[in-house]
Design an enzyme around this catalytic site. Structure first.
Site, short mmCIF file in Angstrom:
data_model
loop_
_atom_site.label_atom_id
_atom_site.label_comp_id
_atom_site.label_asym_id
_atom_site.label_seq_id
_atom_site.Cartn_x
_atom_site.Cartn_y
_atom_site.Cartn_z
N CYS A 1 3.62 -25.12 -14.08
CA CYS A 1 2.54 -24.68 -14.57
C CYS A 1 2.45 -22.93 -13.74
O CYS A 1 1.78 -22.02 -13.99
CB CYS A 1 1.92 -25.58 -13.34
SG CYS A 1 2.30 -25.73 -11.74
N GLU B 1 -2.24 -20.95 -21.86
CA GLU B 1 -0.80 -21.65 -21.34
C GLU B 1 0.16 -22.12 -22.59
O GLU B 1 -0.48 -22.99 -22.64
CB GLU B 1 -1.09 -22.35 -20.27
CG GLU B 1 -0.15 -23.23 -19.09
CD GLU B 1 -0.67 -24.16 -18.34
OE1 GLU B 1 -0.76 -24.82 -18.60
OE2 GLU B 1 0.12 -24.02 -17.72
N GLU C 1 -4.72 -29.78 -10.10
CA GLU C 1 -3.60 -29.15 -9.74
C GLU C 1 -3.45 -28.08 -11.25
O GLU C 1 -2.71 -29.38 -11.73
CB GLU C 1 -2.50 -29.35 -8.91
CG GLU C 1 -1.33 -28.04 -8.47
CD GLU C 1 -0.19 -27.98 -9.05
OE1 GLU C 1 -0.45 -26.60 -10.38
OE2 GLU C 1 0.97 -28.94 -9.48
N THR D 1 -5.97 -27.97 -17.51
CA THR D 1 -7.01 -27.66 -17.47
C THR D 1 -7.96 -28.49 -18.27
O THR D 1 -9.47 -29.04 -17.20
CB THR D 1 -6.94 -26.12 -17.71
OG1 THR D 1 -6.86 -25.09 -16.10
CG2 THR D 1 -8.73 -25.78 -16.90
N GLU D 2 -7.44 -28.82 -19.61
CA GLU D 2 -8.60 -29.06 -20.18
C GLU D 2 -9.64 -30.96 -19.94
O GLU D 2 -10.24 -31.12 -19.78
CB GLU D 2 -8.19 -28.97 -21.46
CG GLU D 2 -8.95 -29.40 -22.80
CD GLU D 2 -7.16 -30.35 -23.48
OE1 GLU D 2 -6.64 -29.93 -23.92
OE2 GLU D 2 -7.98 -31.08 -25.32
N GLY E 1 -2.40 -30.41 -13.58
CA GLY E 1 -2.07 -31.65 -15.42
C GLY E 1 -2.73 -30.73 -16.00
O GLY E 1 -3.06 -28.95 -15.48
N LYS F 1 -1.37 -43.02 -11.00
CA LYS F 1 -0.66 -42.93 -11.88
C LYS F 1 0.43 -41.87 -12.85
O LYS F 1 0.12 -40.75 -12.61
CB LYS F 1 -1.84 -43.21 -13.17
CG LYS F 1 -1.59 -43.83 -14.53
CD LYS F 1 -2.50 -43.27 -15.79
CE LYS F 1 -2.16 -41.73 -16.29
NZ LYS F 1 -0.45 -41.93 -17.09
#
Ligand code: NAI
Ligand code: MG
Length: 498
Positions: A305, A402, A271, A251-252, A249, A196
């Site tokens: 990232c 971030e 990651e 961390t949340e 993507g 996806k």
């Protein structure tokens, strides 16, 4: 503005149409019939309408991937042939380099020259590198002692088997490259996939899927379901017949995925975000360290990232480096990725532009000083000025969170004993940089930093052979290198009494 780069004819045609998704060997609309719009971030205009997959489409794709895993030719194919097919994907990416780079520029906004020089060859190289592992997925022979059966004889060995059906969810910052990082190891180990792509940037993955079929990957082995994270992504993560999910993507969302995957305890690799420290010691060669520190944050508009978003400079050279990086920031040519003079394009979306502006506002409120940039650009497109902030501290939002935009904080330090704890003072641990001419100090610092990657006198160096991933909240597992293969295989112990 210089004359725009001529967009590859095939890329122009690709964006001009409604784009269905790939399930089995068929290009299909969503079961709901719904589509969503994909935008050109340099202009804000609609590029294409793409099928909006949801749980029903995910379910169909997973069933197709399961059938291809259990019964298809992929399951019985010789490793050498599988490797040749994976290698051919890399060849096709190179053959279609102009087209794929143009799709990245149109969809993501990054300068064409950069997509052409970095994203495309790195994506191809990842398939080429991974293809070699197809024939090297060996087990071991083992000599058990089995203390409670002293007289028995044994023949034991391990098999390395593909983990099964894999769900892969990727972000928008390197749309083609993230697809390559994910698909390369999955395919070489013999898994089947439902991918996806990010809703902001699905186009290059759809074109890649065509090339994957052209390379000879059997139907059903790679399925691409386009759609949103909360619907299609969430359905893939929760699906009971998916054996593993690989996610890149925020961390949340990574934390949500941990919970959502618990139903069948599927394996997970994550990651996630970063807030990477970049340390310039006073004995560094400033002619390389200053542009190096600027590129560490401004490459890909800070939407990396691994971005070197917290710059630490030893006191003696603090003013020089702050001024040098600020000058560099002011001189970056921001504009459309199709202008050959452009060095930095727009951010990927209005949402991301607003997010970054929110961080800039918070920095100003908390007392940060802006020495370059500082705001989003008015007008069409989602542009943000390359920004340098000083007089920041570890308690400020701009130093903790971030930002994922072209914003760096610069702080002075006294010596290694001070900068190492400061560098590690973050919930993240993805990457880090060190600039020094003292080789012992470089390696001592490298050992002390809690991060999955340490770059010494360089930054943002990626290679298919180098494992990449995070400590702490930056994720679980490693991508690339031989390490990634562990994520896509199960080890089976076979023990025979003889
Ligand atoms: P995101 O984490 O929401 O999106 C990444 C991918 O996950 C997309 O394909 C999205 O559709 C999917 N997704 C979203 N919610 C999901 C869910 N509940 N279940 C399954 N899949 C889901 O990131 P977003 O919103 O695009 O960006 C927000 C921030 O995340 C950025 O500002 C940046 O800080 C960070 N980020 C970090 C990335 C990295 O490479 N580590 C990449 C992209 C974003
Ligand atoms: Mg999101």
């Amino acid at each position: 503005m210089a004359t725009e780069i001529q967009i590859d004819e095939r890329a122009r045609e690709f964006v001009g149409r409604d784009r269905p998704m790939l399930i089995g060997g068929d290009w299909v609309n969503a079961a709901s019939g719904k589509t969503f719009e994909v935008f050109n971030p340099a202009t804000g205009q609609v590029l294409a309408n793409v099928a909006e997959g949801d749980s029903e489409d995910i379910d169909r794709a997973v069933k197709t991937a399961r059938a291809a895993f259990e019964d298809g030719p992929w399951a019985t194919m010789k490793p050498a042939e599988r490797g040749r097919i994976v290698h051919r994907i890399g060849d096709l990416i190179l053959e279609h380099g102009d087209e794929l780079a143009a799709l990245e520029t149109l969809d993501n906004g990054k300068p064409f020259a950069i997509a052409r020089a970095a994203d495309v060859p790195l994506a191809a190289d990842n398939f080429h590198y991974m293809s070699g592992w197809a024939t090297k997925m060996d087990g071991r022979s083992i000599s058990p002692s089995v203390p409670y059966m002293p007289d028995a004889q044994w023949h034991a060995y391990t098999l390395r088997e593909p983990i099964g059906v894999v769900g892969q969810i990727i972000p928008w910052n390197f749309p083609l490259l993230m697809a390559a990082w994910k698909l390369g190891p999955a395919l070489t180990t013999g898994c089947t996939v439902v991918l996806k792509p990010a809703e902001q940037t699905p186009l290059s993955a759809l074109r890649l899927a065509e090339l994957i079929l052209e390379a000879g990957v059997p139907e059903g082995v790679v399925n691409v379901v386009t759609g949103f994270g909360e619907t299609a992504g969430a359905a893939l993560v929760a699906h009971d017949d998916v054996n593993k999910v690989a996610f890149t993507g925020s961390t949340e969302v990574g934390k949500e995925i941990v919970k959502a995957s618990a139903g069948n305890l599927k394996k997970l690799t994550l990651e996630l975000g970063g807030k990477s420290p970049n340390v310039v010691y006073a004995d560094a060669d400033m002619e390389t360290a200053i542009p190096g520190a600027a590129n560490a944050i401004f490459f890909n508009h800070g939407q990396c990232c691994a971005a070197g978003s917290r710059l630490f400079v030893e006191y003696d050279h603090y003013d020089e480096v702050l001024e040098g990086v600020s000058e560099h920031a002011k001189n970056i040519k921001v504009g459309s990725g199709l202008d050959p003079d452009t060095e930095m394009g727009p951010l990927v979306s209005k949402e991301q532009q607003d997010r970054v502006q929110g961080f800039l506002d918070s920095g100003a409120e908390e007392g940060a000083k802006t020495t370059a940039g500082g705001k989003a650009r008015e007008g069409d497109g989602y542009f943000v000025e390359p920004t340098v902030l000083s007089e920041t501290g570890p308690e400020m939002k701009v130093e903790c969170e971030e930002i994922f935009g072209p914003v760096v904080t610069v702080r002075p330090f006294k010596d290694a004993s001070e900068v190492i704890p400061s560098g590690n003072e973050t919930k993240f641990g993805l990457a880090s940089g060190i600039w020094t001419s003292d080789i012992a100090k470089a390696h001592r610092t490298a050992k002390a930093l809690r991060a999955g990657t340490v770059w010494i006198n360089c930054y943002n160096v990626f290679d298919a052979a180098l494992p990449f991933g995070g400590y702490k909240e930056s994720g679980w597992g490693r991508e690339m290198g031989s390490e990634v293969l562990n994520n896509y295989t199960e080890v089976k112990s076979v023990c025979a009494q003889i």
